[in-house]
Design a protein around this motif. Structure first.
Motif, PDB file in Angstrom:
ATOM      1  N   SER A 162       0.895  -1.163   0.000  1.00 48.75           N
ATOM      2  CA  SER A 162       0.000   0.000   0.000  1.00 48.75           C
ATOM      3  C   SER A 162       0.931   1.210   0.000  1.00 48.75           C
ATOM      4  N   GLY A 163       0.704   2.141  -0.906  1.00 51.26           N
ATOM      5  CA  GLY A 163       1.647   3.245  -1.068  1.00 51.26           C
ATOM      6  C   GLY A 163       2.021   3.906   0.255  1.00 51.26           C
ATOM      7  N   SER A 164       0.989   4.323   1.004  1.00 56.01           N
ATOM      8  CA  SER A 164       1.248   5.078   2.232  1.00 56.01           C
ATOM      9  C   SER A 164       1.965   4.246   3.301  1.00 56.01           C
ATOM     10  N   PHE A 310      -8.091  15.372   6.411  1.00 58.41           N
ATOM     11  CA  PHE A 310      -8.967  14.217   6.193  1.00 58.41           C
ATOM     12  C   PHE A 310      -8.373  13.335   5.104  1.00 58.41           C
ATOM     13  N   ASP A 311      -8.362  12.027   5.331  1.00 61.46           N
ATOM     14  CA  ASP A 311      -7.930  11.093   4.283  1.00 61.46           C
ATOM     15  C   ASP A 311      -9.140  10.625   3.481  1.00 61.46           C
ATOM     16  N   ALA A 312      -9.070   9.404   2.969  1.00 58.94           N
ATOM     17  CA  ALA A 312     -10.164   8.927   2.121  1.00 58.94           C
ATOM     18  C   ALA A 312     -11.333   8.427   2.975  1.00 58.94           C
ATOM     19  N   GLY A 313     -11.872   9.313   3.789  1.00 55.94           N
ATOM     20  CA  GLY A 313     -12.990   8.987   4.668  1.00 55.94           C
ATOM     21  C   GLY A 313     -13.393  10.241   5.414  1.00 55.94           C
TER      22      GLY A 313
HETATM   23  O1  PMV Z   1      -1.846   3.969   0.535  1.00 49.41           O
HETATM   24  P1  PMV Z   1      -3.284   4.084   0.200  1.00 49.41           P
HETATM   25  O2  PMV Z   1      -3.593   3.356  -1.067  1.00 49.41           O
HETATM   26  O3  PMV Z   1      -4.167   3.644   1.354  1.00 49.41           O
HETATM   27  O4  PMV Z   1      -3.631   5.624  -0.076  1.00 49.41           O
HETATM   28  C1  PMV Z   1      -3.607   6.590   0.919  1.00 49.41           C
HETATM   29  C2  PMV Z   1      -4.146   7.881   0.443  1.00 49.41           C
HETATM   30  C3  PMV Z   1      -4.377   8.954   1.482  1.00 49.41           C
HETATM   31  O5  PMV Z   1      -4.488   8.396   2.773  1.00 49.41           O
HETATM   32  C4  PMV Z   1      -5.673   9.658   1.159  1.00 49.41           C
HETATM   33  C5  PMV Z   1      -3.272  10.008   1.463  1.00 49.41           C
HETATM   34  C6  PMV Z   1      -1.953   9.632   2.068  1.00 49.41           C
HETATM   35  O6  PMV Z   1      -0.950  10.183   1.606  1.00 49.41           O
HETATM   36  O7  PMV Z   1      -1.904   8.839   3.025  1.00 49.41           O
END
Ligand code: PMV
Length: 357
Positions: A162-164, A310-313
């Protein structure tokens, strides 16, 4: 007698202040912009992973939160993390074999694994569970395999889960450098400053909803990359400058600048979601009410004393200096009493996560 090898580790969550949103390579998880985050203490939010390796295990299996067995065959991200750490272990075994003889080296890289991973907070509810989860998987594997590699090297593997997650390998303040190489070998996390650098900074987490999010970050990002024109403007003209300014504000411990950049970047990320077609809405009415309360508080104070992000929520994270936290908690409770239906839980202040010693 056949020996079983086991390791357990925990990992913290991180909350971005310059947001990552968009992939230029979806297999290797290479981002369209660099990002910066703050790693929170493991006291309240953490992932915990236990991994056993045994020559008797017939296949590698993974259980999430004690109940759900994950189907690994179709799970490319977990497979990537397992493959990459196994390859490093294989190299290490070969190197050791040359030094002390292959018969004396444990061939852990050939063993199947049983993995148990759990979060002490709601999974996939926009509280960065995938960041701590994948960081924990990769870190625990590195411990089990006794890999002689740096956190930055491990971050390149966690990124492929997961990127983050790549940022959760470090405590304190962390940047994820997007890199420019096609193979992703320079897309990695680096520590800007340790948590000791700015101990006065704390975070409050307002859990508005712990339901699983409607649009996953994977789906959401790709949709934004395909359809938003604002995203390209952000990538070309906004983030590169903000990365410098944010790093500088952290190093100088300039809260006012840090807060302004954090709020602007959260706003622009959600504007990109709105600019996606069809639009993505992560914020709800309670999230927007929190934005208003913090904005008014800062206006009345004549300076930025709190920053929302806020993140994706819909859940809010509020950064503030320790001395202002009681005032901010009172303010939030005044507008959102704990009994209020939409705000189910309000946590204690979060310290920052110290580095692994
Ligand atoms: O790593 P992911 O695919 O869960 O993406 C995270 C995206 C955000 O939380 C919205 C931003 C970030 O940089 O953490």
């Amino acid at each position: 007698m056949v020996q079983t090898h086991e390791k357990t580790a925990t990992s913290p969550v991180n909350i971005a202040v310059i947001k990552y949103w968009g992939k230029r390579d979806t297999d290797l998880i290479l981002p369209t912009n660099s990002s910066i985050s703050v790693t929170l203490s493991k006291e309240h939010l953490q992932s915990k992973t236990t991994i056993r390796a045994s020559p008797l295990f017939e296949k590698t299996r993974l259980w999430l939160n004690g109940i759900e067995e994950i189907n690994l065959i179709n799970n490319k991200r977990i497979q990537n993390c397992l493959r990459e750490t196994k390859l490093l272990r294989k190299d290490y075994e070969e190197k050791l074999g040359k030094e002390i003889g292959m018969d004396n080296v444990l061939s852990l890289s050939t063993y199947n694994l049983h993995i148990c991973s759990e979060n002490n907070f709601p999974t996939a509810a926009g509280l960065a569970s995938s960041a701590s989860g994948f960081a924990c998987l990769v870190y625990t594997l590195s411990q089990l395999y006794e890999l002689p590699v740096s956190a930055t090297e491990l971050s390149k593997i966690a990124r492929q889960g997961s990127g983050s997650a790549c940022r959760s390998l470090f405590g304190g303040f962390v940047s994820w450098q997007m890199g420019s190489k096609r193979d992703g070998s320079d897309s990695q996390a680096l520590q800007i400053a340790s948590s000791d650098h700015w101990p006065e900074l704390e975070a409050l987490i307002c859990v508005i909803s712990d339901a699983k999010k409607g649009t996953s970050s994977t789906e959401g990002m790709q949709s934004t990359v395909k359809t938003s024109t604002l995203l390209q403007h952000r990538i070309d003209n906004v983030v590169p400058e903000r990365m410098k300014l944010m790093t500088d504000s952290i190093l100088r411990k300039d809260f006012s600048k840090f807060a302004e950049l954090t709020m602007k970047d959260s706003n622009q990320f959600h504007a990109c979601c709105l600019d996606t077609f069809p639009p993505i809405f992560y914020l709800n009415d309670t999230s927007r009410a929190i934005i208003s309360v913090i904005t008014e508080y800062n206006d009345k104070s004549g300076e930025c004393k709190a920053a929302y992000t806020f993140d994706a929520g819909p859940n809010a994270v509020i950064y503030a200096l320790k001395q202002n936290i009681p005032e901010i908690i009172n303010l939030i409770f005044k507008f959102f009493p704990p009994s209020r239906e939409n705000l189910t839980f309000f946590s204690d202040p979060f310290k920052l996560f110290s580095d692994r010693k």
